[in-house]
Design an enzyme around this catalytic site. Structure first.
Site, short mmCIF file in Angstrom:
data_model
loop_
_atom_site.label_atom_id
_atom_site.label_comp_id
_atom_site.label_asym_id
_atom_site.label_seq_id
_atom_site.Cartn_x
_atom_site.Cartn_y
_atom_site.Cartn_z
N THR A 7 -78.24 -0.81 -8.07
CA THR A 7 -78.22 -2.20 -7.23
C THR A 7 -79.12 -1.99 -5.98
OG1 THR A 7 -76.39 -2.88 -8.10
CG2 THR A 7 -77.15 -3.85 -6.12
N SER A 48 -77.07 2.57 -13.58
CA SER A 48 -76.31 3.97 -13.64
C SER A 48 -75.40 4.05 -14.80
CB SER A 48 -75.35 4.09 -12.32
OG SER A 48 -74.37 3.09 -12.58
N THR A 80 -73.48 2.15 -8.73
CA THR A 80 -72.09 2.17 -8.41
C THR A 80 -71.33 2.49 -9.48
OG1 THR A 80 -71.65 0.01 -7.91
CG2 THR A 80 -72.38 1.23 -6.02
N ASP A 81 -71.94 1.77 -10.73
CA ASP A 81 -70.93 1.71 -11.87
C ASP A 81 -70.28 2.93 -12.45
OD1 ASP A 81 -71.19 -0.95 -11.89
OD2 ASP A 81 -72.41 -1.07 -13.55
#
Ligand code: GLU
Length: 321
Positions: A7, A48, A80-81
C-alpha cells in the site's frame, strides 16, 4: 532500504505504476534532515500477499551483504498483509546485530492522513538506533517498535493495526528518539539455514479447527504435505473425534499445535478429555507454545527445509514457542 511494493507504493486513482523506493522516501518530511545515507533498492513491486519465502530470503541475503559492506541497518517497505510472517521469517535467519526493520502503510500515499511517510521516518530512526541493535527483525509502524516474534496484524483497516497482543510493543519512537522499554526476545538465528530446493518442495499445511470439524480437509495430507500446523480452539483443543486423525498424521509428519485465539499460548497438561492438549501431545503433536499459527507455519517450513528431524523440530518449538 529495500522496497517491495504494498500500500505504501500504491499511487491511487487511475495511475498504474507503483511508487519507487526513491519516490516513497522523497515524500517523507524530515528524512533528509536525519543525515542518514539511504541506499534504496527496488526489488519487488507487488502486493505483499504475492511475496514468497524465497523472495524474502533473497531480500535477507541482499540486506546481509549491505550490512557486511558497512550498512548500519536495514529498512524493508512492503505490504502489511503478510508482514507478520515475512518479519518472523527474516528474524529466523537474520545473522547480524544490525536492526532489520520492516514497515509499510495502511493508507495509500494520496489518502488523507497517509501513514507511510511517518512509518518510513520512524523505521529509519530505529534501523540506525544503537538501542535496537541485536534485537533481530523489528516491525515499526505508528511510532511503535514490535518484535517480529510477537507482532500481529490485528485490524483490516486501522492504521494502529500492528500490535503484540501477548507481549506489548518493545518500544516507541518519541520526539524522534527510539525508546526501548522491554528487552527483545533473545535473537538467535536458526543454526542451519533452509536448503532452497528443499524449501520449494516443502509444503506445510495450516488447519484451523472449527465447530463440528470432521477433519475431511485433512484427507490425504500425508501425500501432499511435509508438515501440519493445527490452529486449535482456546488452549489447544480440537473435537474429540478429530484427535485420532491428527495422531495418525503425526506418525507421518510433524504436527504442531497452536491456538486460533490470536494471543496467549497453548497449554501442556491442564485438560485431559479426548481432543485436549494432553491427549494431542500424547498422540505426538508438538506444542507450539506462544507461537501463533502463521508464525508456527513459517518456523516449521524453515526447519523442514533445513533438514531438521522430529526431535530437532520439537526442540526448536520448545525454545521458540
Ligand atoms: N494491503 C496489501 C498488501 O499487504 C496492499 C495491496 C497492494 O499493494 O496492491 O500488500
Amino acid at each position: 532500504m529495500v522496497a517491495l511494493g504494498g500500500t505504501i507504493s500504491v499511487p491511487g486513482g487511475a495511475r498504474g505504476a507503483r511508487l519507487s523506493g526513491a519516490e516513497i522516501t522523497a515524500a517523507v518530511p524530515g528524512l533528509a534532515e536525519l543525515g542518514v545515507a539511504l541506499d534504496v533498492r527496488d526489488v519487488h513491486a507487488v502486493p505483499s500477499g504475492s511475496l514468497t519465502f524465497g523472495q524474502v530470503l533473497d531480500v535477507v541475503e541482499l540486506a546481509s551483504r549491505a550490512v557486511a559492506d558497512g550498512a548500519d541497518g536495514v529498512v524493508v517497505t512492503q505490504g502489511t498483509d503478510t508482514l507478520e510472517e515475512t518479519a518472523f521469517l527474516a528474524d529466523l535467519v537474520w545473522p547480524h546485530e544490525a536492526p532489520f526493520v520492516l514497515t509499510g502503510a495502511m493508507r495509500q500515499p494520496a489518502m488523507a492522513g497517509a501513514d507511510g511517510p511517518a512509518n518510513v521516518l520512524a523505521a529509519v530512526r530505529v534501523a540506525t538506533a544503537p538501542e535496537a541493535r541485536g534485537a533481530g527483525a523489528l516491525v515499526v509502524l505508528n511510532d511503535e517498535v514490535h518484535a517480529a516474534r510477537w507482532v500481529r496484524k490485528t485490524h483490516s483497516t486501522n492504521p494502529a493495526t500492528f500490535g503484540s497482543p501477548s507481549a506489548g510493543p518493545l518500544g516507541h519512537v518519541v520526539e524522534g528518539r527510539v525508546r526501548m522499554l522491554l528487552a527483545a526476545p533473545q535473537h538467535e538465528p536458526l543454526k542451519a539455514g533452509p536448503d532452497r530446493e528443499r524449501l520449494e518442495a516443502t509444503r506445510v499445511a495450516l488447519h484451523v479447527v472449527t465447530l463440528d470439524d470432521d477433519g475431511a480437509q485433512l484427507q490425504g495430507l500425508e501425500t501432499t504435505h511435509r508438515g501440519l500446523v493445527v490452529a486449535g480452539f482456546g488452549v489447544g483443543h480440537v473435537p474429540g473425534a478429530l484427535a485420532p486423525r491428527l495422531g495418525a498424521l503425526a506418525e507421518h509428519m510433524p504436527v504442531v499445535l497452536t491456538s486460533r485465539t490470536g494471543s496467549g499460548s497453548v497449554l501442556r497438561h491442564t485438560y485431559h478429555a479426548p481432543g485436549s492438549e494432553t491427549d494431542l501431545r500424547r498422540r505426538g503433536l508438538i506444542d507450539g507454545g506462544f507461537l501463533d499459527p502463521f508464525k508456527a507455519r513459517v518456523l516449521l517450513r524453515l526447519l523442514l527445509a533445513s533438514g531438521a528431524g522430529r526431535d530437532a523440530i520439537a526442540e526448536a518449538f520448545a525454545v521458540r514457542g
